[in-house]
Design an enzyme around this catalytic site. Structure first.
Site, mmCIF file in Angstrom:
data_model
loop_
_atom_site.group_PDB
_atom_site.id
_atom_site.type_symbol
_atom_site.label_atom_id
_atom_site.label_comp_id
_atom_site.label_asym_id
_atom_site.label_seq_id
_atom_site.Cartn_x
_atom_site.Cartn_y
_atom_site.Cartn_z
ATOM 1 N N GLU A 264 -23.268 3.703 0.665
ATOM 2 C CA GLU A 264 -23.469 2.471 1.368
ATOM 3 C C GLU A 264 -22.216 1.266 0.924
ATOM 4 O O GLU A 264 -21.809 0.515 1.751
ATOM 5 C CB GLU A 264 -24.772 1.939 0.677
ATOM 6 C CG GLU A 264 -25.925 2.619 1.082
ATOM 7 C CD GLU A 264 -27.124 2.154 0.304
ATOM 8 O OE1 GLU A 264 -28.138 1.969 1.037
ATOM 9 O OE2 GLU A 264 -27.355 2.417 -0.882
ATOM 10 N N THR B 291 -26.363 2.505 10.900
ATOM 11 C CA THR B 291 -27.365 2.352 9.931
ATOM 12 C C THR B 291 -28.097 3.528 9.856
ATOM 13 O O THR B 291 -28.173 4.514 10.601
ATOM 14 C CB THR B 291 -28.581 1.226 10.584
ATOM 15 O OG1 THR B 291 -29.444 1.051 9.255
ATOM 16 C CG2 THR B 291 -29.212 1.577 11.746
ATOM 17 N N TYR B 292 -28.744 3.824 8.484
ATOM 18 C CA TYR B 292 -29.642 4.766 8.091
ATOM 19 C C TYR B 292 -31.003 4.239 8.024
ATOM 20 O O TYR B 292 -31.781 5.037 7.278
ATOM 21 C CB TYR B 292 -28.959 5.600 6.949
ATOM 22 C CG TYR B 292 -27.619 6.402 7.344
ATOM 23 C CD1 TYR B 292 -27.310 7.361 8.069
ATOM 24 C CD2 TYR B 292 -26.405 5.488 6.753
ATOM 25 C CE1 TYR B 292 -26.006 7.759 8.396
ATOM 26 C CE2 TYR B 292 -25.037 5.971 7.216
ATOM 27 C CZ TYR B 292 -24.855 6.937 7.759
ATOM 28 O OH TYR B 292 -23.556 7.389 8.221
ATOM 29 N N ASN B 293 -31.204 2.814 8.010
ATOM 30 C CA ASN B 293 -32.468 2.291 7.768
ATOM 31 C C ASN B 293 -32.736 2.416 6.196
ATOM 32 O O ASN B 293 -33.828 2.543 5.977
ATOM 33 C CB ASN B 293 -33.546 2.794 8.618
ATOM 34 C CG ASN B 293 -33.181 2.397 10.024
ATOM 35 O OD1 ASN B 293 -32.954 3.316 11.027
ATOM 36 N ND2 ASN B 293 -32.984 1.175 10.371
ATOM 37 N N CYS C 266 0.900 -1.186 -0.039
ATOM 38 C CA CYS C 266 0.120 -0.043 0.002
ATOM 39 C C CYS C 266 1.019 1.086 -0.064
ATOM 40 O O CYS C 266 1.117 1.693 0.967
ATOM 41 C CB CYS C 266 -1.037 -0.118 1.235
ATOM 42 S SG CYS C 266 -2.189 1.297 1.154
#
Length: 552
Positions: A523, A446-448, A190
């Site tokens: 996401e 989470t943002y549902n 890297c």
């Protein structure tokens, strides 16, 4: 850094006080102007001129490095006064007939279109605070931060932990910390992280000779090479004997506290290398590969396209993520949500026996060994960094190819919550707490939402991703039904996960584009946060279990 760049001092720019920054900018402007004027007359000599008549500064005069830093500040500093003044200084240099650099690439990620990332100067108040904190601490706003900021809550925890590991009081001296970061990042070739920490290592007074190869570093650091190698590729092979060798080597021995610090740094940078490759992080503007002094080529598009924001080939091959939904990709999201619903209903109706659960885990673990990419596409080119570690042939791929058995590690026998956390906190105070907070934020974030759907409970999917990664490392949760993994993670997603976690340097844009095609880039970055933290915790569990066994 200051020593290498002569009279140009940058530290005042990190101040939150506008007057201090203004004074520093005036000093930088004068220093750059003086240096530019000393070489500008040479522009009359034909060999030093480019085709457009501008002088290209030679590397030996140090000006090119300073101009690259100013270019970075003009694009990436969270303080508008610094951005504007840096741009003005560059314009002044150009007026003297000297070529100034321009950025290569477009934005912080090769996988995510720049227009879909957070633009510096257009961030909201919360993000600006994070950017300012990061800049004040590191002297830069790096591309990792600019991609992680899709998830500000996680970024805040990440920056706090990294700052503590690198800069706050701890068992290891500062230059050792950066050198260990270099060793860890180099295991995965890297060069992005190696470049950053080479600069930081020199900045805190590290010996440049150490950078010529691991054999030039102190024996104590050389002794860490074996643990670095196993943690990165086969952590299940670490035993208490490996720990004993490091702690009992007479004059070059490690203390327990130093070893815990080193282990946390190694696992942090192995997993950060996964994030760097998994999200296609671009080279920093002021580092190698991030800028050029060459004039832009106009052979394949009109100059008016440049001014209109068209950048050529990258735009033609834009990622399908975020584009107009295709029927197939919309169906992919609907099918995944339907599977989640069915699995929830099955959970409520019946529960598999312990024997069946164990069988499903062993099957998934065995199958994960044979998940591999058929890609022959080249991943991002990287300069050779192998001098920073030994045994370049040692890697995860060789292990799986020989079909050797990964032993099962039962979380019920040794877990982060019940064992690892307290061991780290005892030997390196507060770090256990910082890591625990970071693990929980990544796991519970989470943002549902799922693609275009709202009010979705994604906990089943997040758990499947986390447990699949741990399954690849042989780590088993007795209360989890591993049959869910095959239902929720399709082959292209498994290929991406395994590549990013086990051989991140082989990750390609095609792999990134091919899974979850209708999901947002944020996401996919969220997936990478799960991969980073699950990998780090897996490595830590094996190392900390070995240390615990040594101590008892």
């Amino acid at each position: 850094m200051e020593e290498r760049e002569g009279e140009v001092r940058w530290d005042g720019l990190c101040s939150r006080d506008a007057a201090t920054r203004a004074a520093a900018l005036d000093h930088i402007g004068q220093a750059v102007l003086r240096r530019s004027e000393t070489i500008a007359p040479v522009a009359a000599a034909p060999p030093t001129r480019a085709a457009d008549g501008l002088l290209v500064p030679a590397a030996r005069d140090g000006l090119s490095e300073v101009l690259a830093r100013l270019l970075m500040l003009s694009k990436r500093c969270p303080f508008p006064d610094v951005r504007e003044k840096s741009e003005a200084i560059l314009s002044g240099v150009q007026e003297l007939g000297i070529r100034i650099p321009r950025p290569l690439g477009h934005g912080p990620s090769r996988f995510i279109p720049e227009k879909e990332t957070i633009q510096v100067g257009k961030e909201d108040a919360m993000m600006h605070t994070l950017f300012a904190d990061s800049f004040a601490t590191l002297g830069r706003l790096d591309n990792v931060t600019l991609v992680m900021v899709f998830h500000p809550q996680y970024l805040e925890s990440f920056l706090k932990t990294q700052h503590y590991l690198l800069q706050m009081d701890g068992p290891l001296p500062l230059h050792y910390r950066h050198y260990i970061g270099i060793m860890a990042a180099a295991r995965h070739q890297c060069s992005y992280l190696v470049n950053l920490h080479v600069n930081d290592f020199l900045h805190v007074g590290g010996d440049p000779k150490w950078l010529n190869g691991l054999e030039n570093a102190p024996q104590k650091l050389q002794n860490l090479g074996e643990l670095n190698k196993m943690l990165a590729h086969r952590p299940w092979l670490i035993t208490k004997e490996h720990i004993e060798q490091l702690l009992k080597t007479e004059e070059n021995s490690w203390s327990l506290a130093e070893l815990i610090h080193a282990v946390v740094l190694l696992t942090h940078y192995h997993s950060l290398a996964s994030f760097t490759f998994g999200c296609g992080i671009s080279p920093e503007i002021d580092c190698e590969g991030g800028h050029t002094f060459r004039a832009p080529s106009v052979s394949n598009y009109c100059i008016c396209d440049i001014t209109n924001g068209y950048h050529g080939v990258d735009d033609i091959h834009a990622s399908p993520t975020g584009s107009i939904p295709s029927t197939e990709s919309v169906c992919e999201v609907e099918a995944l949500m339907e599977k989640m619903k069915q699995l929830q209903e099955c959970r409520d109706e019946e529960e598999a026996s312990q024997e069946e659960m164990a069988t499903r885990f062993e099957r998934e673990k065995r199958e994960s060994m044979f998940v591999c990419s058929s890609e022959d596409e080249e991943s991002a080119p990287a300069r050779d960094v192998s001098r920073h570690f030994e045994d370049t042939s040692y890697g995860y791929k060789d292990f799986s190819r020989h079909g050797m058995h990964v032993p099962t590690f039962r979380v019920q026998d040794y877990s982060w919550e019940d064992h690892g956390y307290s061991l780290v906190n005892r030997l390196y105070p507060d770090v256990g707490q910082l890591l625990d907070e970071k693990f929980h934020i990544a796991y519970n974030l989470t943002y549902n939402t799922m693609a275009m759907h709202k009010d979705v409970d994604t906990s089943m999917l997040r758990r499947a991703i986390w447990n699949y990664i741990h399954c690849m490392f042989g780590i088993r949760y007795d209360d989890y039904d591993y049959g869910e993994i095959n239902q929720l993670l399709d082959r292209s997603f498994k290929v991406y996960i395994k590549t990013v976690v086990c051989t991140p340097e082989k990750t390609t844009k095609r792999m990134y584009d091919s899974f979850w095609r209708q999901f947002e880039h944020s996401e996919k970055v969220h997936v990478n946060l799960l991969l980073v933290e699950a990998r780090m915790q897996a490595e830590l569990l094996y190392a900390l279990r070995a240390i615990t066994r040594y101590m008892t």
